[in-house]
Write a protein that holds these residues in place. Structure first.
Motif, PDB file in Angstrom:
ATOM      1  N   GLU A   1       0.834  -1.206   0.000  1.00 15.24           N
ATOM      2  CA  GLU A   1       0.000   0.000   0.000  1.00 15.24           C
ATOM      3  C   GLU A   1       0.872   1.260   0.000  1.00 15.24           C
ATOM      4  N   ALA A   2       1.950   1.241   0.764  1.00 18.84           N
ATOM      5  CA  ALA A   2       2.867   2.389   0.778  1.00 18.84           C
ATOM      6  C   ALA A   2       3.492   2.601  -0.601  1.00 18.84           C
ATOM      7  N   ALA A   3       3.835   1.513  -1.285  1.00 16.53           N
ATOM      8  CA  ALA A   3       4.417   1.624  -2.627  1.00 16.53           C
ATOM      9  C   ALA A   3       3.419   2.243  -3.603  1.00 16.53           C
ATOM     10  N   ILE A   4       2.154   1.852  -3.490  1.00 19.98           N
ATOM     11  CA  ILE A   4       1.112   2.423  -4.356  1.00 19.98           C
ATOM     12  C   ILE A   4       0.957   3.908  -4.063  1.00 19.98           C
ATOM     13  N   GLU A   5       0.917   4.266  -2.785  1.00 14.41           N
ATOM     14  CA  GLU A   5       0.779   5.676  -2.414  1.00 14.41           C
ATOM     15  C   GLU A   5       1.973   6.503  -2.883  1.00 14.41           C
TER      16      GLU A   5
ATOM     17  N   ALA B   1       9.749  -1.037  -6.770  1.00 13.70           N
ATOM     18  CA  ALA B   1      10.769  -0.237  -6.091  1.00 13.70           C
ATOM     19  C   ALA B   1      11.811   0.283  -7.081  1.00 13.70           C
ATOM     20  N   HIS B   2      12.179  -0.541  -8.044  1.00 16.27           N
ATOM     21  CA  HIS B   2      13.154  -0.139  -9.059  1.00 16.27           C
ATOM     22  C   HIS B   2      12.608   1.033  -9.891  1.00 16.27           C
TER      23      HIS B   2
ATOM     24  N   GLN C   1       3.493   1.975  -9.879  1.00 16.80           N
ATOM     25  CA  GLN C   1       2.146   1.699  -9.363  1.00 16.80           C
ATOM     26  C   GLN C   1       1.599   0.397  -9.939  1.00 16.80           C
ATOM     27  N   GLU C   2       1.800   0.175 -11.222  1.00 15.56           N
ATOM     28  CA  GLU C   2       1.308  -1.054 -11.851  1.00 15.56           C
ATOM     29  C   GLU C   2       1.958  -2.289 -11.228  1.00 15.56           C
TER      30      GLU C   2
END
Length: 121
Positions: A14-18, A86-87, A65-66
């Motif tokens: 969720e943090a990565a999406i945000e 992350a990359h 995001q994808e």
């Protein structure tokens, strides 16, 4: 890229999406700043470069995001997608930094440093 298979904590996904969503907004702002510099006429080349950085930030953020959403959908096999997310986010950050550096160069060229008024007193 190596294949990893571990479950990623849902709050990390969720943090990565945000973060990707915020990066997309930053990319839009960067693109707008580049366009404004182009329109002012004094920094056309820098404005174009900054605009391109903004577009690149948006593209990398969209990819981040994808991949994060893929990781979210495949919880038991999410590591590879999360690492790719992350990359891509890292690439977006690199483009953001490059845009800031180009902007600072343009500002220095357009507005040379003024002598410090306090030291002349």
């Amino acid at each position: 890229m190596e294949e990893y298979v571990h479950e990623i904590a849902p709050e990390n996904i969720e943090a990565a999406i945000e973060h990707a969503e915020v990066s997309q907004k930053h990319g839009q702002v960067i693109e707008t700043i580049g366009q404004k510099l182009q329109n002012q006429g004094g920094a056309i080349a820098e404005g174009q470069a900054i605009k391109e950085h903004g577009r690149s930030v948006q593209a990398h953020a969209q990819a981040a995001q994808e991949y994060a959403e893929i990781a979210e959908a495949h919880k038991s096999e999410s590591t590879e997608a999360f690492v790719r997310s992350a990359h891509e986010h890292g690439k977006a950050v690199e483009e953001h930094v490059a845009a800031v550096n180009d902007y600072l160069s343009a500002v220095k060229r357009i507005r040379p440093p003024q002598p410090d008024q306090r030291s002349q007193s």
